[in-house]
Design an enzyme around this catalytic site. Sequence first.
Site, PDB file in Angstrom:
ATOM      1  N   LYS A 328      -7.809   4.582   4.916  1.00 38.69           N
ATOM      2  CA  LYS A 328      -9.015   3.626   5.326  1.00 38.69           C
ATOM      3  C   LYS A 328      -9.805   3.909   6.460  1.00 38.69           C
ATOM      4  O   LYS A 328      -9.302   4.956   7.268  1.00 38.69           O
ATOM      5  CB  LYS A 328      -8.444   2.046   5.349  1.00 38.69           C
ATOM      6  CG  LYS A 328      -7.806   1.655   3.984  1.00 38.69           C
ATOM      7  CD  LYS A 328      -7.690   0.257   4.189  1.00 38.69           C
ATOM      8  CE  LYS A 328      -7.380  -0.274   2.888  1.00 38.69           C
ATOM      9  NZ  LYS A 328      -6.967  -1.880   2.838  1.00 38.69           N
ATOM     10  N   ARG A 361       1.726   0.147   1.527  1.00 40.70           N
ATOM     11  CA  ARG A 361       0.835   0.436   0.287  1.00 40.70           C
ATOM     12  C   ARG A 361       0.212   1.850   0.458  1.00 40.70           C
ATOM     13  O   ARG A 361      -0.577   1.854   1.633  1.00 40.70           O
ATOM     14  CB  ARG A 361      -0.106  -0.458  -0.057  1.00 40.70           C
ATOM     15  CG  ARG A 361      -0.845  -0.426  -1.299  1.00 40.70           C
ATOM     16  CD  ARG A 361      -1.809  -1.569  -1.765  1.00 40.70           C
ATOM     17  NE  ARG A 361      -2.537  -1.504  -2.816  1.00 40.70           N
ATOM     18  CZ  ARG A 361      -3.692  -0.760  -2.989  1.00 40.70           C
ATOM     19  NH1 ARG A 361      -4.152  -0.331  -1.723  1.00 40.70           N
ATOM     20  NH2 ARG A 361      -4.389  -0.654  -4.006  1.00 40.70           N
TER      21      ARG A 361
END
Length: 377
Positions: A328, A361
């Site tokens: 991210k 995750r």
Amino acid sequence: MHDFLIKEIITSDIKPEIEYIGFDKSYSNIAAAKFQYKNIKIFGLSPAQANILKQTAISVGADCATHREVITGKIEKSDCILGGSLSQIRKIAEKLHCQPFGLKFLGEELVKNYNRPRKTKVMGILNVTDNSFSDGGEFLEPSKAFGHLKDMVKDGADIIDIGAESTKPYSAPVPAEVQLERILPVLELVKKEKLNVPISIDTRSALVAENCIKAGAVLINDVSGMTYDWCMADVVAKYGVHVILQHSKGTPENMQNSPEYKNLMDEIFLDLNRKIGFALTKGIAKNNIIVDPGIGFGKTREHNFEILERIEELHSLGCPILLGLSRKSLLNMQDEDNITKDIYTVALNTIAIKKNVEIIRVHNVKLHKNLIRMLSN
């Protein structure tokens, strides 16, 4: 004149240090609790409750910060910050059992979640999308998606999270029918090949969730925390599956438009607590709920790093924590390749594992399974 040699000890497990200096091993478990300091925030106490809590804390050598007007009774409620060793907090909990105003229940909550062993599991990401920020379009074809799924299972994934709708910043919703067209063929292949791995579905749509549960999914990962589609809670309750409740500020279309917080961790904590409460009223079992602070969902880069630093605060919610930071923007590497991003993702997830996050995750399963094995040795 004496020269004293001193060293600060920074560890989450003080017991071996105590024993190393020759302390009595038969008493080291009890003694260790005296060296574990906790700061605990308690929301919305009445002045009477706050005053009793403060006096009880002082009586065992701890302390409790309250609103300055608690002593005058001029306010209706006060948040309190209780500070003391784990041993002192246990003593406070025992003393509260005999106090009025429901404080015995507070005493029970104070010690409920401490020292519970936690093991980190790896959730592998499978994007069957055309616009995901990391691998959009790469696994749209069912056979390619299933091949990647099998690779992640081979690499040791504990859970596979399949999503057909990108929720990256400024992305638009994907119709339920399109999501199902992308996901169901993959679930059919999982069933046909008899792969024994829990399947999670990353969706905000109750229709998608229900059809995927019927096809074998056991977990729903809803980035809206069941607020986008109000039928989602009914579906999760009906089938008794697990659900991930995420904090997000706004929707993907607007969540990154200058997000602001007065108290980041309080707002995340209280939002997730409300979502847990709503889930319970709909008949969803507490042990079926997982919480996610929502890295990148209405947060600045600074917010994301504060969440990572303080994520253990969410353990007080009494639910497993999931953290998703893989590749991210907090990495600040938008122009780098995925291999480089994975290296830095592993570095940050090392912190998450050390802070007892139950599920991470990730895109690169193999790298993280190796990390967990290394840290557990």
